[in-house]
Design a protein around this motif. Sequence first.
Motif, PDB file in Angstrom:
ATOM      1  N   GLY A 157      51.963  50.970  35.698  1.00 20.45           N
ATOM      2  CA  GLY A 157      51.772  49.712  36.403  1.00 20.45           C
ATOM      3  C   GLY A 157      50.659  49.690  37.441  1.00 20.45           C
ATOM      4  N   TRP A 158      49.792  50.677  37.446  1.00 22.68           N
ATOM      5  CA  TRP A 158      48.692  50.730  38.393  1.00 22.68           C
ATOM      6  C   TRP A 158      47.465  50.040  37.812  1.00 22.68           C
ATOM      7  N   LYS A 159      46.664  49.452  38.682  1.00 20.85           N
ATOM      8  CA  LYS A 159      45.351  48.916  38.322  1.00 20.85           C
ATOM      9  C   LYS A 159      44.346  50.010  38.674  1.00 20.85           C
ATOM     10  N   VAL A 160      43.514  50.381  37.705  1.00 19.74           N
ATOM     11  CA  VAL A 160      42.554  51.466  37.906  1.00 19.74           C
ATOM     12  C   VAL A 160      41.145  50.886  37.997  1.00 19.74           C
ATOM     13  N   ILE A 161      40.427  51.265  39.046  1.00 18.35           N
ATOM     14  CA  ILE A 161      39.037  50.859  39.241  1.00 18.35           C
ATOM     15  C   ILE A 161      38.186  52.121  39.224  1.00 18.35           C
ATOM     16  N   ARG A 162      37.171  52.129  38.384  1.00 12.03           N
ATOM     17  CA  ARG A 162      36.228  53.248  38.322  1.00 12.03           C
ATOM     18  C   ARG A 162      34.863  52.737  38.773  1.00 12.03           C
ATOM     19  N   ILE A 163      34.298  53.419  39.732  1.00 11.00           N
ATOM     20  CA  ILE A 163      33.007  53.035  40.300  1.00 11.00           C
ATOM     21  C   ILE A 163      32.058  54.214  40.128  1.00 11.00           C
ATOM     22  N   TRP A 164      30.884  53.939  39.574  1.00 14.25           N
ATOM     23  CA  TRP A 164      29.873  54.984  39.432  1.00 14.25           C
ATOM     24  C   TRP A 164      29.155  55.185  40.756  1.00 14.25           C
ATOM     25  N   GLU A 165      28.754  56.394  41.026  1.00  8.23           N
ATOM     26  CA  GLU A 165      28.075  56.697  42.290  1.00  8.23           C
ATOM     27  C   GLU A 165      26.791  55.902  42.468  1.00  8.23           C
ATOM     28  N   HIS A 166      26.163  55.457  41.369  1.00  9.76           N
ATOM     29  CA  HIS A 166      24.896  54.728  41.483  1.00  9.76           C
ATOM     30  C   HIS A 166      25.094  53.235  41.766  1.00  9.76           C
ATOM     31  N   GLU A 167      26.325  52.744  41.694  1.00  9.80           N
ATOM     32  CA  GLU A 167      26.555  51.313  41.916  1.00  9.80           C
ATOM     33  C   GLU A 167      26.268  50.940  43.372  1.00  9.80           C
ATOM     34  N   GLN A 168      25.730  49.759  43.549  1.00 14.22           N
ATOM     35  CA  GLN A 168      25.456  49.257  44.892  1.00 14.22           C
ATOM     36  C   GLN A 168      26.779  49.104  45.650  1.00 14.22           C
ATOM     37  N   LEU A 169      26.738  49.388  46.939  1.00 21.33           N
ATOM     38  CA  LEU A 169      27.941  49.339  47.758  1.00 21.33           C
ATOM     39  C   LEU A 169      28.609  47.962  47.703  1.00 21.33           C
ATOM     40  N   GLU A 170      27.827  46.912  47.809  1.00 23.53           N
ATOM     41  CA  GLU A 170      28.411  45.558  47.791  1.00 23.53           C
ATOM     42  C   GLU A 170      29.128  45.271  46.482  1.00 23.53           C
ATOM     43  N   ALA A 171      28.550  45.705  45.374  1.00 19.77           N
ATOM     44  CA  ALA A 171      29.186  45.502  44.064  1.00 19.77           C
ATOM     45  C   ALA A 171      30.493  46.290  43.979  1.00 19.77           C
ATOM     46  N   ALA A 172      30.490  47.497  44.511  1.00 20.80           N
ATOM     47  CA  ALA A 172      31.700  48.329  44.499  1.00 20.80           C
ATOM     48  C   ALA A 172      32.801  47.684  45.338  1.00 20.80           C
ATOM     49  N   ILE A 173      32.427  47.186  46.506  1.00 24.18           N
ATOM     50  CA  ILE A 173      33.403  46.513  47.372  1.00 24.18           C
ATOM     51  C   ILE A 173      33.990  45.307  46.645  1.00 24.18           C
ATOM     52  N   CYS A 174      33.144  44.521  45.996  1.00 22.52           N
ATOM     53  CA  CYS A 174      33.619  43.337  45.252  1.00 22.52           C
ATOM     54  C   CYS A 174      34.612  43.724  44.168  1.00 22.52           C
ATOM     55  N   LYS A 175      34.345  44.814  43.446  1.00 23.82           N
ATOM     56  CA  LYS A 175      35.269  45.275  42.408  1.00 23.82           C
ATOM     57  C   LYS A 175      36.645  45.596  42.998  1.00 23.82           C
ATOM     58  N   VAL A 176      36.641  46.322  44.101  1.00 21.83           N
ATOM     59  CA  VAL A 176      37.898  46.734  44.716  1.00 21.83           C
ATOM     60  C   VAL A 176      38.646  45.520  45.261  1.00 21.83           C
ATOM     61  N   VAL A 177      37.954  44.656  45.977  1.00 15.35           N
ATOM     62  CA  VAL A 177      38.590  43.475  46.570  1.00 15.35           C
ATOM     63  C   VAL A 177      39.148  42.564  45.480  1.00 15.35           C
ATOM     64  N   ALA A 178      38.417  42.394  44.391  1.00 16.34           N
ATOM     65  CA  ALA A 178      38.907  41.567  43.277  1.00 16.34           C
ATOM     66  C   ALA A 178      40.186  42.152  42.700  1.00 16.34           C
ATOM     67  N   ALA A 179      40.238  43.460  42.542  1.00 18.53           N
ATOM     68  CA  ALA A 179      41.453  44.103  42.017  1.00 18.53           C
ATOM     69  C   ALA A 179      42.621  43.929  42.985  1.00 18.53           C
ATOM     70  N   LEU A 180      42.335  44.039  44.274  1.00 21.80           N
ATOM     71  CA  LEU A 180      43.391  43.856  45.272  1.00 21.80           C
ATOM     72  C   LEU A 180      43.896  42.418  45.259  1.00 21.80           C
ATOM     73  N   ASP A 181      42.994  41.462  45.119  1.00 17.62           N
ATOM     74  CA  ASP A 181      43.403  40.051  45.070  1.00 17.62           C
ATOM     75  C   ASP A 181      44.263  39.772  43.847  1.00 17.62           C
ATOM     76  N   ARG A 182      43.904  40.363  42.691  1.00 18.40           N
ATOM     77  CA  ARG A 182      44.688  40.155  41.464  1.00 18.40           C
ATOM     78  C   ARG A 182      46.055  40.813  41.539  1.00 18.40           C
ATOM     79  N   SER A 183      46.178  41.850  42.357  1.00 18.19           N
ATOM     80  CA  SER A 183      47.463  42.560  42.426  1.00 18.19           C
ATOM     81  C   SER A 183      48.290  42.163  43.636  1.00 18.19           C
ATOM     82  N   ARG A 184      47.914  41.073  44.272  1.00 18.56           N
ATOM     83  CA  ARG A 184      48.637  40.589  45.458  1.00 18.56           C
ATOM     84  C   ARG A 184      50.071  40.222  45.062  1.00 18.56           C
TER      85      ARG A 184
END
Length: 144
Positions: free
Chosen positions: A115-142
């Motif tokens: 039941g976990w949501k898994v987010i994988r972020i590559w080290e080369h991804e821009q910080l803002e894009a990585a933050i957006c991925k995480v925040v979107a996952a958190l919003d969906r799992s509220r």
Amino acid sequence: MRPSYGDSPTTPGRSRNMQAIRRTNTKPEVELRSALHRGGYRFRKDLSIQTSSRRVRPDIVFTARKVAVFVDGCFWHCCPVHGRQPTVNTGYWSPKLQRNVERDRLADSALQHDGWKVIRIWEHEQLEAAICKVVAALDRSRPN
């Protein structure tokens, strides 16, 4: 017992270099954690999660929302954009890197099964894009 990868690292110097590589607190991981914390998000770092089938250690864990975040290095996890196959000592490196990818997929599967949501972020991804991925996952799992 650890799996055998065939040959060993090329030289004693290479072995020392390998031992010095960080498993946690890499620069991309620290930058992401700092940005999330500044944004008011609270999480656990490097938390061991015992799933129904295996133990997994995501880099960042939001326990209440069951979101696990991994920050993967391009070389170590065979990034499709920046990953490259080693040209020296391939008998050692190729199986080792392939096993990393297999372990990533097993970890993802085990977490998702529980039941976990898994987010994988590559080290080369821009910080803002990585933050957006995480925040979107958190919003969906509220929780409702």
